[in-house]
Each structure stands twice: as C-alpha cells, then as structure tokens.
Motif scaffolding. Structure first.
Motif, PDB file in Angstrom:
ATOM      1  N   ARG A  24     -31.388 -76.690 124.680  1.00 43.72           N
ATOM      2  CA  ARG A  24     -32.011 -76.254 123.599  1.00 43.72           C
ATOM      3  C   ARG A  24     -31.647 -74.065 123.829  1.00 43.72           C
ATOM      4  O   ARG A  24     -31.683 -73.195 122.940  1.00 43.72           O
ATOM      5  N   ARG A  25     -32.322 -73.763 125.317  1.00 39.73           N
ATOM      6  CA  ARG A  25     -31.807 -72.775 125.432  1.00 39.73           C
ATOM      7  C   ARG A  25     -30.009 -72.193 125.777  1.00 39.73           C
ATOM      8  O   ARG A  25     -29.926 -71.562 124.870  1.00 39.73           O
ATOM      9  N   TRP A  26     -29.290 -72.913 125.873  1.00 37.64           N
ATOM     10  CA  TRP A  26     -28.155 -72.440 125.814  1.00 37.64           C
ATOM     11  C   TRP A  26     -27.470 -72.852 124.402  1.00 37.64           C
ATOM     12  O   TRP A  26     -26.604 -71.741 124.373  1.00 37.64           O
ATOM     13  N   ALA A  27     -28.278 -74.100 123.409  1.00 41.56           N
ATOM     14  CA  ALA A  27     -27.415 -73.534 121.910  1.00 41.56           C
ATOM     15  C   ALA A  27     -27.842 -72.311 121.482  1.00 41.56           C
ATOM     16  O   ALA A  27     -26.828 -71.224 120.937  1.00 41.56           O
ATOM     17  N   GLU A  28     -29.098 -71.959 121.989  1.00 42.52           N
ATOM     18  CA  GLU A  28     -29.570 -70.688 121.533  1.00 42.52           C
ATOM     19  C   GLU A  28     -28.703 -69.659 121.595  1.00 42.52           C
ATOM     20  O   GLU A  28     -28.378 -68.940 120.367  1.00 42.52           O
ATOM     21  N   SER A  29     -28.533 -69.704 122.518  1.00 39.90           N
ATOM     22  CA  SER A  29     -27.492 -67.963 122.783  1.00 39.90           C
ATOM     23  C   SER A  29     -26.141 -68.747 122.457  1.00 39.90           C
ATOM     24  O   SER A  29     -25.753 -67.171 122.218  1.00 39.90           O
ATOM     25  N   ARG A  30     -25.650 -69.613 122.320  1.00 37.69           N
ATOM     26  CA  ARG A  30     -24.383 -69.987 121.743  1.00 37.69           C
ATOM     27  C   ARG A  30     -24.198 -69.610 120.847  1.00 37.69           C
ATOM     28  O   ARG A  30     -22.909 -68.595 119.252  1.00 37.69           O
ATOM     29  N   TYR A  31     -25.318 -70.324 119.717  1.00 35.38           N
ATOM     30  CA  TYR A  31     -25.761 -69.599 118.555  1.00 35.38           C
ATOM     31  C   TYR A  31     -26.073 -68.202 118.257  1.00 35.38           C
ATOM     32  O   TYR A  31     -24.839 -67.495 117.189  1.00 35.38           O
ATOM     33  N   ALA A  32     -26.701 -67.263 119.154  1.00 35.50           N
ATOM     34  CA  ALA A  32     -26.828 -66.281 119.171  1.00 35.50           C
ATOM     35  C   ALA A  32     -25.624 -64.974 119.414  1.00 35.50           C
ATOM     36  O   ALA A  32     -24.753 -64.071 118.610  1.00 35.50           O
ATOM     37  N   ASP A  33     -24.726 -66.023 119.883  1.00 37.18           N
ATOM     38  CA  ASP A  33     -23.522 -64.681 120.560  1.00 37.18           C
ATOM     39  C   ASP A  33     -22.770 -64.791 119.344  1.00 37.18           C
ATOM     40  O   ASP A  33     -21.722 -63.879 118.954  1.00 37.18           O
ATOM     41  N   ALA A  34     -22.246 -66.153 118.774  1.00 31.29           N
ATOM     42  CA  ALA A  34     -21.167 -66.022 117.262  1.00 31.29           C
ATOM     43  C   ALA A  34     -22.177 -65.830 116.339  1.00 31.29           C
ATOM     44  O   ALA A  34     -20.940 -65.134 115.320  1.00 31.29           O
ATOM     45  N   ALA A  35     -23.584 -65.311 115.848  1.00 30.03           N
ATOM     46  CA  ALA A  35     -23.321 -64.819 114.398  1.00 30.03           C
ATOM     47  C   ALA A  35     -23.140 -63.331 115.442  1.00 30.03           C
ATOM     48  O   ALA A  35     -22.797 -62.496 114.332  1.00 30.03           O
ATOM     49  N   ALA A  36     -23.408 -62.989 116.339  1.00 27.76           N
ATOM     50  CA  ALA A  36     -22.831 -61.535 116.588  1.00 27.76           C
ATOM     51  C   ALA A  36     -21.587 -61.249 116.944  1.00 27.76           C
ATOM     52  O   ALA A  36     -21.045 -60.179 116.136  1.00 27.76           O
ATOM     53  N   SER A  37     -20.474 -62.420 117.147  1.00 24.05           N
ATOM     54  CA  SER A  37     -19.157 -61.823 117.423  1.00 24.05           C
ATOM     55  C   SER A  37     -18.991 -61.297 115.470  1.00 24.05           C
ATOM     56  O   SER A  37     -17.726 -60.988 115.637  1.00 24.05           O
ATOM     57  N   ALA A  38     -19.353 -62.387 114.767  1.00 19.43           N
ATOM     58  CA  ALA A  38     -18.744 -61.936 113.924  1.00 19.43           C
ATOM     59  C   ALA A  38     -19.251 -61.154 113.267  1.00 19.43           C
ATOM     60  O   ALA A  38     -18.987 -59.990 112.460  1.00 19.43           O
ATOM     61  N   ARG A  39     -19.796 -60.431 113.729  1.00 23.39           N
ATOM     62  CA  ARG A  39     -20.672 -59.038 113.228  1.00 23.39           C
ATOM     63  C   ARG A  39     -19.901 -57.571 114.563  1.00 23.39           C
ATOM     64  O   ARG A  39     -21.255 -56.722 114.319  1.00 23.39           O
ATOM     65  N   LEU A  40     -19.148 -57.932 115.113  1.00 26.85           N
ATOM     66  CA  LEU A  40     -19.236 -57.021 116.112  1.00 26.85           C
ATOM     67  C   LEU A  40     -19.040 -55.485 115.482  1.00 26.85           C
ATOM     68  O   LEU A  40     -17.800 -55.691 113.788  1.00 26.85           O
ATOM     69  N   PRO A  41     -18.866 -54.580 115.834  1.00 22.65           N
ATOM     70  CA  PRO A  41     -18.483 -53.121 115.140  1.00 22.65           C
ATOM     71  C   PRO A  41     -17.061 -53.390 114.710  1.00 22.65           C
ATOM     72  O   PRO A  41     -16.044 -53.982 115.487  1.00 22.65           O
ATOM     73  N   MET A  42     -16.262 -52.872 113.394  1.00 20.78           N
ATOM     74  CA  MET A  42     -15.115 -52.457 113.373  1.00 20.78           C
ATOM     75  C   MET A  42     -14.142 -52.027 114.348  1.00 20.78           C
ATOM     76  O   MET A  42     -14.379 -50.677 114.336  1.00 20.78           O
ATOM     77  N   ASP A  43     -12.754 -52.802 115.122  1.00 25.58           N
ATOM     78  CA  ASP A  43     -12.271 -52.288 114.861  1.00 25.58           C
ATOM     79  C   ASP A  43     -11.114 -51.088 114.955  1.00 25.58           C
ATOM     80  O   ASP A  43     -10.149 -52.263 113.853  1.00 25.58           O
ATOM     81  N   LEU A  44     -11.396 -50.101 114.923  1.00 28.91           N
ATOM     82  CA  LEU A  44     -10.703 -48.912 113.880  1.00 28.91           C
ATOM     83  C   LEU A  44      -9.244 -49.279 114.946  1.00 28.91           C
ATOM     84  O   LEU A  44      -8.712 -48.437 113.758  1.00 28.91           O
ATOM     85  N   ALA A  45      -8.925 -49.151 115.528  1.00 27.29           N
ATOM     86  CA  ALA A  45      -7.565 -49.113 116.214  1.00 27.29           C
ATOM     87  C   ALA A  45      -6.639 -50.359 115.583  1.00 27.29           C
ATOM     88  O   ALA A  45      -5.906 -49.955 115.753  1.00 27.29           O
ATOM     89  N   ALA A  46      -7.499 -50.982 115.330  1.00 28.91           N
ATOM     90  CA  ALA A  46      -6.868 -52.422 114.810  1.00 28.91           C
ATOM     91  C   ALA A  46      -5.528 -52.493 113.569  1.00 28.91           C
ATOM     92  O   ALA A  46      -5.785 -51.303 112.929  1.00 28.91           O
ATOM     93  N   ALA A  47      -4.276 -52.721 113.567  1.00 34.66           N
ATOM     94  CA  ALA A  47      -3.313 -52.046 113.124  1.00 34.66           C
ATOM     95  C   ALA A  47      -2.225 -53.553 112.924  1.00 34.66           C
ATOM     96  O   ALA A  47      -2.320 -54.867 113.333  1.00 34.66           O
ATOM     97  N   GLY A  48      -1.560 -54.208 111.454  1.00 34.22           N
ATOM     98  CA  GLY A  48      -1.101 -55.073 111.108  1.00 34.22           C
ATOM     99  C   GLY A  48      -1.815 -56.558 111.256  1.00 34.22           C
ATOM    100  O   GLY A  48      -3.232 -55.859 110.668  1.00 34.22           O
ATOM    101  N   PRO A  49      -1.596 -57.113 111.455  1.00 32.85           N
ATOM    102  CA  PRO A  49      -2.003 -58.488 111.320  1.00 32.85           C
ATOM    103  C   PRO A  49      -3.731 -58.393 111.976  1.00 32.85           C
ATOM    104  O   PRO A  49      -4.627 -59.042 111.226  1.00 32.85           O
ATOM    105  N   ALA A  50      -3.917 -58.001 112.680  1.00 36.24           N
ATOM    106  CA  ALA A  50      -5.290 -57.660 113.179  1.00 36.24           C
ATOM    107  C   ALA A  50      -6.030 -56.730 112.531  1.00 36.24           C
ATOM    108  O   ALA A  50      -7.279 -57.196 112.370  1.00 36.24           O
TER     109      ALA A  50
END
Ligand SMILES: Cc1cc2nc3c(=O)[nH]c(=O)nc-3n(C[C@H](O)[C@H](O)[C@H](O)COP(=O)(O)O)c2cc1C
Length: 359
Positions: A24-50
């Motif tokens: 359960r703890r593992w699923a919780e932390s995987r869920y939290a990681d996935a939710a957080a990675s969708a919401r990482l700050p924008m990469d302002l240096a990204a260009a082109g397809p990125a």
C-alpha cells in the motif's frame, strides 16, 4: 494445533500484513510521484518538440469531465491543433458532448496561459466542428495565472463556510461571464435542485455503470490508466479495485450520495454559474476557457473549488436554474461551489503528453 504451528501462523499473518502494508505504501508513493511529475514546474529552456510537449503537459492539467481527458493535440509548424477525442465521450451523463467541448476549451485556455511563459501569444481559431487551431506569435507577457496551473485541483471535501472576501470576488468576477451566488435562499434552492438531480442519476443503472467505468478505487488502478476519478480525490479510502467496484454497488446509494453532496454544497459560502451562449461547439469552448481562468484565479486566491453540475445535466434542471437566476439567453452550463478548505486532497493523474500529442 501446537504452540509451534500457532506461532508459525501468527508469523505468516504478520508477514502478509507487513507485505500488504508495504504494498500500500509503495502504491501511495508511486501515485504521489506520478501526480507530482505531471505538475513539475515548466521547463523554460525547452525548445522544439520538447517545448510542444511541455505545453501539452500544462494544457492537460485543465479540469475535465470525469477526468476522461477527451482531447488530442497535434503539433503544427507554428502552433497546435486541439480536438476532442470521441473515444472518450461519456454518452450517458453528457449525451450531446457539452462537457466534452467545455473540457476542450479549458485545455485550450490553459495552453494559451502556459505559452506566455515562453513569451508566446497563442491565438485560437475554432472550426465549426469544434477543432481549435492555435497560432503562435512572439511577444506575450507572462500571465498572472501561470503559477496556478500546477496547483489547481477540484476539491470535493467540506469547506469552512467563511464568506468570500472582497478580493476573492474581484478576482473571480474579473471574468464578466461569471455569476456569483452568495445569498442563502438561492444557494439553498440550487442545492435542493442539484441534490435531487444527483439522487436521480445515482438511481439510474446506466449512469452508475458509466460512472463506475471511470472510477479508480486504488492508486494502482489509477496508475494503470492515468485517467478517471481516483477515490482518494473525493476523500474516500483507497481499496483494491475489484473490492471497490463490489462495494460501490452495495454501499454507494442514491440517498447517501445525495446527503453527502448536500453537506458539501452547504459548506460552501458561494456558488457560481457559467452560461454558454450560444450553445454551439464554439460557445462551449468559450465556456471552458472561462472555466479554466476562473479555476486558476480561485487557486491564486487560496480558494477551493468543485463542480456541482448534476442539476444542469438534464433539460428540466437547466430550465429551473435559468428561471431561478433569471437567465434569459443561453444554456446554464457549469455550476461550481467555492470556499476555503483545510483538508489536503491528492491531485488527480494525467496521461503523459506522449499519449495525447499526435506527431
Ligand atoms: C465540464 C465539466 C463537468 C464536471 N462535472 C463535475 C461534477 O459534476 N462533479 C464533480 O465532482 N466534478 C466535476 N468535474 C470536475 C472533474 O471531475 C475534474 O476536473 C477532473 O476529475 C480532474 O480533476 P482536477 O480538476 O482535480 O484536475 C467536471 C469538470 C468539467 C470540466
């Protein structure tokens, strides 16, 4: 049974319990990681397809009905095309695709706001079928709503009932299309209508079956699809998916759900209505754009917000809301509750850009 077998049995139960807890703890932390990675700050240096992928990542954080994420993106040489994904319709609750196009509009507006982080003005053109073409041009100032994109969420918990402040009202009604409802009798009338409509939906087998197909009772089930309504986001405990589906049939009754919704609406000091006028794909997309701006403005004010739309999901309810609020033109489209909430709720998941960005 001798002492040794008892001890072995107890040991086995302890190991299984620890394994279950660990899982359960593992699923919780995987869920939290996935939710957080969708919401990482924008990469302002990204260009082109990125950079395109970054804009899609931001756009898909928009509110959307049942979290079906019914949209697809196609990168153009100097812009983006965004269309609804008909495979993700919800024909029972949304037979005429109203919510689908409002959700698309919310994604369009979120992308337009996100693009300002790169100094880009993204200008939308809406085709008759509701496909949106965004054309990029240089020279935009960063939007004040930008910072709220990764923090906005639908908060389905109880609010503290404290009235909105004057600053809240100003921020919310910066959008002239929003109708704020703070007086108690009108809120009570809207509550009764909404609760009755929700009770009827929850008593309808087709509605329940469609809703159930988008419910994700465990973090693991949510992580399999990265879409749908994870029960934790409604303040419910996580359960194994099959158990949750079984209990849904037995314990999630129309009466119980209606009472819970009434308490949630009563805890909010304000309701807000958006009207779609005209009720065309373009009009619905415009409503979605306003919805996105309002959600971000509310987040910026530290306000929680949730949809309470059941009353607007049938023609008679829409007529009644129009009568109550004196709406003489257009379709009562979106009803929200707003307030402040102490409870911290998990964020919902999103599919990664690679799944929605067509190349
Ligand atoms: C058109 C539309 C209708 C919605 N209707 C409801 C609703 O009636 N009840 C509800 O709890 N959430 C409703 N939502 C909110 C979505 O379920 C929510 O945006 C989605 O699950 C993603 O979660 P998030 O807003 O926290 O990112 C609606 C959203 C949209 C755009």
């Amino acid at each position: 049974m001798n002492r040794r077998t008892v001890l072995t049995g107890v040991g086995a139960i302890a190991v299984l319990g620890a394994a279950g807890f660990g899982q359960r703890r593992w699923a919780e932390s995987r869920y939290a990681d996935a939710a957080a990675s969708a919401r990482l700050p924008m990469d302002l240096a990204a260009a082109g397809p990125a950079r395109m992928a970054e804009l899609v990542r931001m756009a898909t954080l928009a509110p959307n009905s049942h979290n079906t994420q019914g949209w697809s993106f196609a990168a153009l040489p100097d812009g983006m095309r965004i269309a609804v994904d008909p495979a993700r319709r919800t024909p029972v609750v949304d037979p005429d695709d109203h919510h689908l196009f409002v959700s698309l509009g919310a994604a369009v507006e979120t992308l337009i706001i996100a693009a300002t982080a790169y100094g880009i003005t993204a200008s939308p053109q809406v085709a008759a079928d509701g496909t949106v073409t965004l054309t990029y041009a240089d020279g935009a100032a960063a939007s004040p709503l930008l910072a709220a994109i990764t923090r906005r969420q639908s908060h389905r918990g109880l609010y503290d009932g404290a009235p909105l402040t004057e600053a809240d009202r100003m921020a919310l009604t910066a959008d002239p299309g929003l109708r704020l409802i703070e007086d108690a009798p009108t809120r009570a009338a809207l509550r009764d209508l909404t609760v009755a409509a929700y009770g009827a939906q929850m008593a309808d087998a087709a509605y329940r079956a469609e809703l159930k197909s988008w419910l994700r009772f465990s973090q693991g089930a949510a992580l399999e699809t990265h879409d749908g309504l994870y029960s934790g986001c409604s303040g419910s405990p996580a359960l194994p998916q099959m158990l949750g589906e079984g209990l849904f049939e037995v314990l999630v009754t129309a009466k119980g759900q209606a009472a819970a919704l009434a308490a949630q609406i009563d805890s909010a000091p304000a309701l807000a209505l958006l009207v779609t006028d005209p009720d065309t794909p373009a009009g619905r997309i415009e409503t979605g754009r306003r919805l996105a701006r309002i959600g971000l403005a509310a987040t910026g004010q530290g306000l929680a917000m949730a949809h309470v739309n059941p009353g607007l999901e049938n023609a008679a309810g829409r007529l009644e809301v129009a009568r109550l609020l004196g709406v003489t033109s257009g379709r009562p489209s979106i009803l929200l509750r707003l307030g402040r909430a102490a409870e911290v709720m998990p964020y919902s998941l999103r599919r990664p850009p690679a799944q929605t960005l067509l190349t």
